[in-house]
Design an enzyme around this catalytic site. Sequence first.
Site, mmCIF file in Angstrom:
data_model
loop_
_atom_site.group_PDB
_atom_site.id
_atom_site.type_symbol
_atom_site.label_atom_id
_atom_site.label_comp_id
_atom_site.label_asym_id
_atom_site.label_seq_id
_atom_site.Cartn_x
_atom_site.Cartn_y
_atom_site.Cartn_z
ATOM 1 N N TYR A 187 -0.806 -9.956 0.735
ATOM 2 C CA TYR A 187 0.241 -9.434 1.637
ATOM 3 C C TYR A 187 0.054 -10.018 3.033
ATOM 4 C CZ TYR A 187 -3.445 -6.161 3.094
ATOM 5 O OH TYR A 187 -4.613 -5.615 3.538
ATOM 6 N N ARG B 287 -3.320 -11.847 3.781
ATOM 7 C CA ARG B 287 -4.594 -11.364 3.245
ATOM 8 C C ARG B 287 -4.675 -11.705 1.759
ATOM 9 N NH1 ARG B 287 -7.716 -7.729 4.909
ATOM 10 N NH2 ARG B 287 -9.173 -9.229 4.075
ATOM 11 N N HIS C 259 -7.558 -8.041 -2.477
ATOM 12 C CA HIS C 259 -8.871 -7.406 -2.267
ATOM 13 C C HIS C 259 -8.780 -5.923 -2.563
ATOM 14 C CE1 HIS C 259 -6.772 -6.998 1.618
ATOM 15 N NE2 HIS C 259 -7.353 -5.808 1.658
ATOM 16 N N HIS D 126 -10.590 -2.151 -1.419
ATOM 17 C CA HIS D 126 -11.438 -1.486 -0.417
ATOM 18 C C HIS D 126 -12.393 -0.500 -1.093
ATOM 19 C CE1 HIS D 126 -8.979 -2.651 3.165
ATOM 20 N NE2 HIS D 126 -8.020 -2.734 2.270
ATOM 21 N N TYR E 257 0.840 -1.202 0.000
ATOM 22 C CA TYR E 257 0.000 0.000 0.000
ATOM 23 C C TYR E 257 0.872 1.248 0.000
ATOM 24 C CZ TYR E 257 -4.259 -2.579 1.256
ATOM 25 O OH TYR E 257 -5.345 -3.411 1.263
#
Lengths: 244, 190
Positions: A154, A164, A167, A169, A115
Amino acid sequence: MIPMKTAVQPQIRKTYDSYDDGTQMARQIERYPLSFTRVPSQPLIERPLTLSELTGPMGIEERLGVEKLDLSRGAAGGRAIGQLISVAGRVTDEDGSPVAGAVVEIWQANSSGKYIHELDRFEAPLDPHFMGQGRLITDSEGRYEFLTVKPGAYPVMESGWWWRPPHIHFSIFGPSWMNRYVTQIFFPGEPLNQVDLLLNGVRDEEARQCLIFEARTPAMGSVKMLPFERDFVLRGKHATPELL
Amino acid sequence: MMTPSPYCTIGPFFPSQFSEGTADLTRHDGRVAQGQHIVLTGRVLELGGKPTVNTIVEIWQPDANGIFRHPLDSRGAQGDPGFFGWGRARTDAEGRYRFRTVLPGANEGRCAHLNLMLLAIGLTRRLTTTVFFSDQPREVRDPVLECVHDTAARLRLFALRDGAVDAEAALGYRFDILLRGENETPFFLD
């Protein structure tokens, strides 16, 4: 003691029904430690819905900018590394009526699972051509669409074992405070989906599928992006909000 | 009827750019909001009083005259053009958030209040509560406040005068939020 008047409330038609809790994510999830230090221990309190809860920020695009969104292209113009995908869908209320003009905020990891955020300690590279976040607005039919790259998986650094699954958000501003909505949408067929604590925190199988994109078969001749779709259903029946 | 989509947590990486310039509600569309400007600050703490970082705090409130900028409010068209009513702040390493806004007027049948919601890692769904103001008159029995039967818990829904007045003479109010533990903040069922 000064005697107080009893509140005179305008009667508002009930446009928000309760829902089966199993169709929502559990508030506390085993092995997800923060859900045990942050979720209130006391039961949530039932309240009547007054104008205050039934209204909400409308026209929020006046405050927050919206754009035709392409997260796969950085400021310098180059393409981000990764599988180029398009994501589209429709935002409706519980009656299936479109929610037009809903502002949608989107953020995700890049194709390496990193991120753009100072709190992300994962040792994967940033991609200078990847935007990572943006905002758009639904059209008159409640539709949205944007381009991006498929995010990578990640690790949750604190847990040492939990990875995770990929995905994206979503944060959506519906027309009232009651349907301010946030979620994560997963990709079909990912092995990590089977063990993800959050995704599997939705008990109802059909509802869980609502957190997974549908892969669309690319049209013959289409050579640009792999298409994925996800519709969202916001709380309430907004087509007929009225005061009695 | 369709089933509402499931909520999920915002996780730890809500983009900081999404909270830039959103915590000052006293200006809108080139105008200054009418009424008493206030600075609302507080900390968002978890079990054991530990601060929560990058928790997103959003508020929704009427203007100084108690009008919501929304078509459902019959007075909506007379709302303050310099006030939008929505704001967002995020907590820092000490769990602190800060808004500049106006003291809300009382909408019909309600005491002066603002709606507050929290999004954070660990919260699979949003948490909502209502903030009242300790030094504001309560001329009616507020139907939401009345739902909180525990007297001590009810007091935890009041922002306290903080004494601090900033350079632009905004009044200070403090509203600390404890998510879980003894003396936790009451939250409402959506």
